[in-house]
Motif scaffolding. Sequence first.
Motif, PDB file in Angstrom:
ATOM      1  N   ILE A  18       1.051  -1.249  -0.007  1.00 64.56           N
ATOM      2  CA  ILE A  18      -0.151   0.070  -0.027  1.00 64.56           C
ATOM      3  C   ILE A  18       0.791   1.338  -0.013  1.00 64.56           C
ATOM      4  O   ILE A  18       1.517   1.379   0.783  1.00 64.56           O
ATOM      5  CB  ILE A  18      -1.056  -0.070   1.187  1.00 64.56           C
ATOM      6  N   GLU A  19       0.670   2.050  -1.110  1.00 64.74           N
ATOM      7  CA  GLU A  19       1.458   3.303  -1.106  1.00 64.74           C
ATOM      8  C   GLU A  19       0.859   4.547  -0.634  1.00 64.74           C
ATOM      9  O   GLU A  19       1.187   5.803  -0.444  1.00 64.74           O
ATOM     10  CB  GLU A  19       2.001   3.622  -2.610  1.00 64.74           C
ATOM     11  N   GLY A  20      -0.523   4.593  -0.790  1.00 61.20           N
ATOM     12  CA  GLY A  20      -1.573   5.798  -0.662  1.00 61.20           C
ATOM     13  C   GLY A  20      -3.066   5.277  -0.455  1.00 61.20           C
ATOM     14  O   GLY A  20      -3.448   4.288  -1.038  1.00 61.20           O
ATOM     15  N   GLY A  21      -3.673   6.127   0.236  1.00 61.72           N
ATOM     16  CA  GLY A  21      -5.278   5.800   0.206  1.00 61.72           C
ATOM     17  C   GLY A  21      -5.642   5.588   1.894  1.00 61.72           C
ATOM     18  O   GLY A  21      -4.810   5.724   2.765  1.00 61.72           O
ATOM     19  N   PRO A  22      -6.866   5.461   2.035  1.00 61.07           N
ATOM     20  CA  PRO A  22      -7.891   5.127   1.148  1.00 61.07           C
ATOM     21  C   PRO A  22      -8.323   6.412   0.440  1.00 61.07           C
ATOM     22  O   PRO A  22      -8.380   7.287   0.842  1.00 61.07           O
ATOM     23  CB  PRO A  22      -9.013   4.321   1.674  1.00 61.07           C
ATOM     24  N   HIS A  23      -8.770   6.131  -1.048  1.00 68.25           N
ATOM     25  CA  HIS A  23      -9.295   7.428  -1.696  1.00 68.25           C
ATOM     26  C   HIS A  23     -10.604   6.869  -2.176  1.00 68.25           C
ATOM     27  O   HIS A  23     -10.934   5.789  -2.093  1.00 68.25           O
ATOM     28  CB  HIS A  23      -8.336   7.462  -3.055  1.00 68.25           C
ATOM     29  N   THR A  24     -11.585   8.000  -2.266  1.00 68.69           N
ATOM     30  CA  THR A  24     -12.926   7.719  -2.604  1.00 68.69           C
ATOM     31  C   THR A  24     -13.108   8.107  -3.815  1.00 68.69           C
ATOM     32  O   THR A  24     -12.874   9.568  -4.122  1.00 68.69           O
ATOM     33  CB  THR A  24     -14.021   8.462  -1.549  1.00 68.69           C
ATOM     34  N   GLY A  25     -13.749   7.482  -4.987  1.00 68.40           N
ATOM     35  CA  GLY A  25     -14.136   7.689  -6.093  1.00 68.40           C
ATOM     36  C   GLY A  25     -15.695   7.258  -6.287  1.00 68.40           C
ATOM     37  O   GLY A  25     -16.493   7.524  -5.403  1.00 68.40           O
ATOM     38  N   TYR A  26     -15.834   6.479  -7.404  1.00 69.03           N
ATOM     39  CA  TYR A  26     -17.014   5.713  -7.389  1.00 69.03           C
ATOM     40  C   TYR A  26     -17.038   4.432  -6.363  1.00 69.03           C
ATOM     41  O   TYR A  26     -18.224   4.168  -6.147  1.00 69.03           O
ATOM     42  CB  TYR A  26     -17.388   5.065  -8.944  1.00 69.03           C
ATOM     43  N   SER A  27     -16.047   4.437  -5.912  1.00 68.19           N
ATOM     44  CA  SER A  27     -15.782   3.263  -4.908  1.00 68.19           C
ATOM     45  C   SER A  27     -14.326   3.462  -3.996  1.00 68.19           C
ATOM     46  O   SER A  27     -13.525   4.277  -4.818  1.00 68.19           O
ATOM     47  CB  SER A  27     -15.785   1.891  -5.576  1.00 68.19           C
ATOM     48  N   GLU A  28     -14.190   3.115  -3.071  1.00 68.72           N
ATOM     49  CA  GLU A  28     -12.765   3.049  -2.366  1.00 68.72           C
ATOM     50  C   GLU A  28     -11.702   2.282  -3.221  1.00 68.72           C
ATOM     51  O   GLU A  28     -11.975   1.042  -3.629  1.00 68.72           O
ATOM     52  CB  GLU A  28     -13.113   2.636  -0.984  1.00 68.72           C
ATOM     53  N   TRP A  29     -10.817   3.013  -3.095  1.00 68.68           N
ATOM     54  CA  TRP A  29      -9.551   2.538  -3.973  1.00 68.68           C
ATOM     55  C   TRP A  29      -8.363   2.851  -3.053  1.00 68.68           C
ATOM     56  O   TRP A  29      -8.109   3.738  -2.409  1.00 68.68           O
ATOM     57  CB  TRP A  29      -9.318   2.517  -5.315  1.00 68.68           C
ATOM     58  N   TYR A  30      -7.150   2.010  -3.279  1.00 72.86           N
ATOM     59  CA  TYR A  30      -5.719   2.248  -2.916  1.00 72.86           C
ATOM     60  C   TYR A  30      -4.688   2.453  -4.007  1.00 72.86           C
ATOM     61  O   TYR A  30      -4.868   1.766  -5.005  1.00 72.86           O
ATOM     62  CB  TYR A  30      -5.372   1.012  -1.778  1.00 72.86           C
ATOM     63  N   VAL A  39       3.503   1.893  -9.480  1.00 75.70           N
ATOM     64  CA  VAL A  39       2.441   2.242  -8.574  1.00 75.70           C
ATOM     65  C   VAL A  39       1.015   2.434  -9.356  1.00 75.70           C
ATOM     66  O   VAL A  39       1.059   2.795 -10.512  1.00 75.70           O
ATOM     67  CB  VAL A  39       2.532   3.720  -7.874  1.00 75.70           C
ATOM     68  N   TYR A  40      -0.163   1.713  -9.081  1.00 77.79           N
ATOM     69  CA  TYR A  40      -1.277   1.827  -9.777  1.00 77.79           C
ATOM     70  C   TYR A  40      -2.493   1.545  -8.902  1.00 77.79           C
ATOM     71  O   TYR A  40      -2.313   1.060  -7.504  1.00 77.79           O
ATOM     72  CB  TYR A  40      -1.376   0.530 -10.603  1.00 77.79           C
ATOM     73  N   PRO A  41      -3.593   2.086  -9.227  1.00 84.52           N
ATOM     74  CA  PRO A  41      -4.892   1.960  -8.066  1.00 84.52           C
ATOM     75  C   PRO A  41      -5.480   0.605  -8.299  1.00 84.52           C
ATOM     76  O   PRO A  41      -5.550  -0.189  -9.151  1.00 84.52           O
ATOM     77  CB  PRO A  41      -5.686   3.185  -9.060  1.00 84.52           C
ATOM     78  N   VAL A  42      -5.871   0.313  -7.096  1.00 87.56           N
ATOM     79  CA  VAL A  42      -6.742  -1.098  -6.774  1.00 87.56           C
ATOM     80  C   VAL A  42      -8.004  -0.836  -5.899  1.00 87.56           C
ATOM     81  O   VAL A  42      -7.854  -0.410  -4.848  1.00 87.56           O
ATOM     82  CB  VAL A  42      -5.741  -2.491  -6.359  1.00 87.56           C
ATOM     83  N   GLY A  43      -9.021  -1.342  -6.463  1.00 89.52           N
ATOM     84  CA  GLY A  43     -10.143  -1.212  -5.515  1.00 89.52           C
ATOM     85  C   GLY A  43     -10.119  -1.921  -4.363  1.00 89.52           C
ATOM     86  O   GLY A  43      -9.514  -3.211  -4.311  1.00 89.52           O
ATOM     87  N   ALA A  44     -10.570  -1.286  -3.196  1.00 91.81           N
ATOM     88  CA  ALA A  44     -10.250  -1.863  -1.819  1.00 91.81           C
ATOM     89  C   ALA A  44     -10.971  -3.441  -1.671  1.00 91.81           C
ATOM     90  O   ALA A  44     -10.435  -4.219  -1.161  1.00 91.81           O
ATOM     91  CB  ALA A  44     -10.842  -1.068  -0.860  1.00 91.81           C
ATOM     92  N   ASP A  45     -12.025  -3.632  -2.508  1.00 88.94           N
ATOM     93  CA  ASP A  45     -12.791  -4.823  -2.440  1.00 88.94           C
ATOM     94  C   ASP A  45     -11.815  -5.856  -3.166  1.00 88.94           C
ATOM     95  O   ASP A  45     -12.279  -7.094  -3.046  1.00 88.94           O
ATOM     96  CB  ASP A  45     -14.102  -4.823  -3.129  1.00 88.94           C
ATOM     97  N   ARG A  46     -10.747  -5.628  -3.673  1.00 94.34           N
ATOM     98  CA  ARG A  46      -9.986  -6.382  -4.521  1.00 94.34           C
ATOM     99  C   ARG A  46      -8.700  -6.627  -3.583  1.00 94.34           C
ATOM    100  O   ARG A  46      -7.779  -7.781  -4.150  1.00 94.34           O
ATOM    101  CB  ARG A  46      -9.552  -6.075  -5.949  1.00 94.34           C
ATOM    102  N   LEU A  47      -8.527  -6.215  -2.591  1.00 92.56           N
ATOM    103  CA  LEU A  47      -7.513  -6.326  -1.850  1.00 92.56           C
ATOM    104  C   LEU A  47      -7.474  -7.087  -0.470  1.00 92.56           C
ATOM    105  O   LEU A  47      -8.687  -7.062   0.125  1.00 92.56           O
ATOM    106  CB  LEU A  47      -6.735  -4.845  -1.260  1.00 92.56           C
ATOM    107  N   THR A  48      -6.674  -7.951  -0.043  1.00 91.13           N
ATOM    108  CA  THR A  48      -6.628  -8.674   1.146  1.00 91.13           C
ATOM    109  C   THR A  48      -5.236  -8.744   1.703  1.00 91.13           C
ATOM    110  O   THR A  48      -3.977  -8.366   1.159  1.00 91.13           O
ATOM    111  CB  THR A  48      -6.864 -10.417   0.989  1.00 91.13           C
TER     112      THR A  48
END
Length: 236
Positions: A18-30, A39-48
């Motif tokens: 994790i480099e940054g976040g959480p960020h909020t757009g249409y959904s939460e992402w990091y 570095v790239y964005p990934v939805g929070a629901d795809r992270l474990t």
Amino acid sequence: MTFAIGDKVTHDGKSATIEGGPHTGYSEWYAVKGDDGKVYPVGADRLTVASGFAIGDEVETAAGYRAKVVAGPFVNRYGDGDDRFWVLEDEDGKHSAPHEYALTKVEPEPIKVGDRVRVVLATHAEKRHGSVGVVTNVSADWKPYDGPVHQYEVEFNDGDEIYAATVEKVTDDPNLHTYNGVTYDLSAEYRDKDGDIWRFARVGDEVRGEWGTYHITETSYTLEDVADRFGPLTRV
């Protein structure tokens, strides 16, 4: 689940940090950094949360038996997202799927001087990948400009010596060699179909042999060739 900067995570079978976040757009992402440094964005629901296990690891279960990790991790539908399980395969080829918290990774013994090893990664010595030699130094610090530190020095039967970054211990008996389902003892002599007596030895990465009193060299017959042309071979 909420993550903090620096947390080790996985997504879609990949590991990241994790480099940054959480960020909020249409959904939460990091913002996450992959193993390649990008570095790239990934939805929070795809992270474990990253696991301490990987495919191929040997583990010991709470029940006391050892097995190899062959698939996973999988998230329990009825858990809280951290309740994961792995598919294991034991030495009999049977499978089980215990919870991650019931597993302990079996750490391999450290490589030491004198160990027989197989070379996995050796920058600028790729021809030796898969070759078996003996470790002569485990604290070398040679680092090529385009690769990791090569801490192992490995010497081969032909006198060649290289630096290697990754090696794996070879535990099989160096005096045994199996071909077409037959295991040959290199310390023994064998009689071929014509009655000639053969001796075998490891030369470099191959097993070679000679009949009679001829010296075994890198130009001698391979054991495979002898078995195919003059076999069956009978131990004397």
